[in-house]
Design a protein around this motif. Structure first.
Motif, mmCIF file in Angstrom:
data_model
loop_
_atom_site.group_PDB
_atom_site.id
_atom_site.type_symbol
_atom_site.label_atom_id
_atom_site.label_comp_id
_atom_site.label_asym_id
_atom_site.label_seq_id
_atom_site.Cartn_x
_atom_site.Cartn_y
_atom_site.Cartn_z
ATOM 1 N N UNK A 166 1.814 3.243 -10.491
ATOM 2 C CA UNK A 166 1.231 2.928 -9.188
ATOM 3 C C UNK A 166 2.126 2.011 -8.357
ATOM 4 N N UNK A 167 3.383 1.862 -8.737
ATOM 5 C CA UNK A 167 4.272 0.956 -8.007
ATOM 6 C C UNK A 167 4.360 1.306 -6.529
ATOM 7 N N UNK A 168 4.390 2.608 -6.224
ATOM 8 C CA UNK A 168 4.533 3.021 -4.833
ATOM 9 C C UNK A 168 3.267 2.768 -4.023
ATOM 10 N N UNK A 169 2.183 2.411 -4.695
ATOM 11 C CA UNK A 169 0.913 2.149 -4.012
ATOM 12 C C UNK A 169 0.669 0.659 -3.787
ATOM 13 N N UNK A 170 1.637 -0.182 -4.100
ATOM 14 C CA UNK A 170 1.436 -1.629 -4.154
ATOM 15 C C UNK A 170 0.799 -2.212 -2.907
ATOM 16 N N UNK A 171 1.151 -1.711 -1.739
ATOM 17 C CA UNK A 171 0.663 -2.297 -0.491
ATOM 18 C C UNK A 171 -0.480 -1.503 0.131
ATOM 19 N N UNK A 172 -1.002 -0.538 -0.609
ATOM 20 C CA UNK A 172 -2.112 0.275 -0.102
ATOM 21 C C UNK A 172 -3.450 -0.398 -0.399
ATOM 22 N N UNK A 173 -4.420 -0.332 0.525
ATOM 23 C CA UNK A 173 -5.773 -0.798 0.211
ATOM 24 C C UNK A 173 -6.374 0.068 -0.897
ATOM 25 N N UNK A 174 -6.997 -0.550 -1.874
ATOM 26 C CA UNK A 174 -7.556 0.188 -3.006
ATOM 27 C C UNK A 174 -8.603 1.191 -2.545
ATOM 28 N N UNK A 175 -9.392 0.833 -1.529
ATOM 29 C CA UNK A 175 -10.479 1.709 -1.089
ATOM 30 C C UNK A 175 -9.976 3.005 -0.468
ATOM 31 N N UNK A 176 -8.687 3.070 -0.114
ATOM 32 C CA UNK A 176 -8.137 4.294 0.468
ATOM 33 C C UNK A 176 -7.632 5.270 -0.583
ATOM 34 N N UNK A 177 -7.602 4.856 -1.830
ATOM 35 C CA UNK A 177 -7.009 5.674 -2.877
ATOM 36 C C UNK A 177 -7.992 6.706 -3.418
ATOM 37 N N UNK A 178 -7.448 7.738 -4.038
ATOM 38 C CA UNK A 178 -8.288 8.720 -4.723
ATOM 39 C C UNK A 178 -8.867 8.094 -5.987
ATOM 40 N N UNK A 179 -9.844 8.769 -6.580
ATOM 41 C CA UNK A 179 -10.446 8.259 -7.806
ATOM 42 C C UNK A 179 -9.430 8.091 -8.920
ATOM 43 N N UNK A 180 -8.535 9.058 -9.063
ATOM 44 C CA UNK A 180 -7.522 8.970 -10.104
ATOM 45 C C UNK A 180 -6.529 7.852 -9.863
ATOM 46 N N UNK A 181 -6.141 7.670 -8.597
ATOM 47 C CA UNK A 181 -5.229 6.569 -8.275
ATOM 48 C C UNK A 181 -5.886 5.220 -8.551
ATOM 49 N N UNK A 182 -7.148 5.090 -8.172
ATOM 50 C CA UNK A 182 -7.858 3.832 -8.432
ATOM 51 C C UNK A 182 -7.943 3.559 -9.934
ATOM 52 N N UNK A 183 -8.193 4.596 -10.714
ATOM 53 C CA UNK A 183 -8.294 4.394 -12.156
ATOM 54 C C UNK A 183 -6.979 3.869 -12.726
ATOM 55 N N UNK A 184 -5.861 4.383 -12.234
ATOM 56 C CA UNK A 184 -4.564 3.907 -12.709
ATOM 57 C C UNK A 184 -4.294 2.476 -12.253
ATOM 58 N N UNK A 185 -4.801 2.107 -11.076
ATOM 59 C CA UNK A 185 -4.653 0.728 -10.617
ATOM 60 C C UNK A 185 -5.450 -0.218 -11.512
#
Length: 261
Positions: A130-149
């Motif tokens: 999830x390194x490339x998602x570091x500056x993204x708001x968590x609420x904008x992520x997909x369910x799978x992305x959130x789970x990895x965060x």
């Protein structure tokens, strides 16, 4: 088998509803333990008791011979990392901030952010992809992305024990196997992993200790190659099946024989 984390004759309940009665188990050290069983059989309740989110009505859960309820919060959080089934992120929090919360047990009263904290967060995000998602708001992520965060946050906690409730939820099949491979690698490094899994074949492939539950009780536990057979699958899941060797790992693979209409 040595076990620092144990449960002895615990009774678990929510109000008047009893989930488990006189349940005992030893979690083997430096092993990958998978807990399997049908829905509502007590798997998540057991995990909650092991990390003292649920106080047993009777019996005790101990870590290093001491009841988990006797540990100061931060002291226990340095030993046991927990990922619940449905975690909730604060509104507008960004990925790096959420992962950074895994460092809370390691920070003192002044809560100063250290180079060690920064390294732990960076490594955890890289390990979870999830390194490339570091500056993204968590609420904008997909369910799978959130789970990895969330998984990254638990990894950033750097505990010797990881207790994970359905960690592969919302993940596509590639990320499921990547995560399970990561957990097996942590086991190989000497850490202890306890995970509730729904896929019995993934449990058999990656775990070296299996706990099969039904109706709040442990039906069988041990090396999957020694305890998984068609009789166990029928008793636990009420599923007719045959057991064949996994063609990749030679571990037990459950093949259902139930025919559709």
């Amino acid at each position: 088998m040595t076990a620092r984390l144990t449960a002895r004759d615990i009774t678990l309940r929510y109000g008047e509803r009893v989930v488990s009665t006189r349940l005992s188990l030893d979690v083997p050290d430096a092993a990958f333990t998978a807990i399997v069983g049908p829905n509502a059989c007590g798997k998540s309740t057991l995990l909650r008791a092991l990390v003292r989110l649920l106080q047993p009505a009777d019996g005790q859960v101990t870590f290093d011979g001491r009841e988990v309820g006797d540990y100061p919060g931060k002291a226990l959080a340095k030993q046991l990392g927990f990922l619940p089934q449905d975690p909730l992120a604060p509104e507008d929090i960004k990925v790096r901030q959420l992962v950074g919360r895994g460092r809370f047990p390691h920070q003192g009263l002044l809560a100063l952010w250290s180079a060690q904290d920064e390294r732990a967060v960076t490594r955890a995000m890289a390990a979870s992809g999830v390194s490339e998602l570091a500056d993204r708001p968590v609420q904008e992520l997909s369910g799978g992305q959130r789970q990895r965060v969330w998984m990254a946050m638990v990894l950033a906690q750097q505990t010797p024990y990881l207790l994970l409730d359905e960690p592969t939820s919302f993940l596509d099949i590639t990320h499921q196997y990547q995560l399970l491979g990561l957990l097996a690698g942590l086991r190989d490094e000497g850490r202890t992993v306890i995970a509730v899994l729904h896929d019995i074949n993934q449990a058999c492939r990656f775990a070296d200790h299996l706990i099969a539950m039904r109706d709040g009780r442990v039906v069988a536990e041990g090396d999957p190659s020694k305890v998984v057979d068609s009789a166990l699958i029928k008793e636990v899941f009420d599923l007719p099946s045959i057991i064949v060797p996994d063609p990749v790992t030679d571990t037990p693979m459950v093949v259902p024989t139930l025919q559709g209409d």
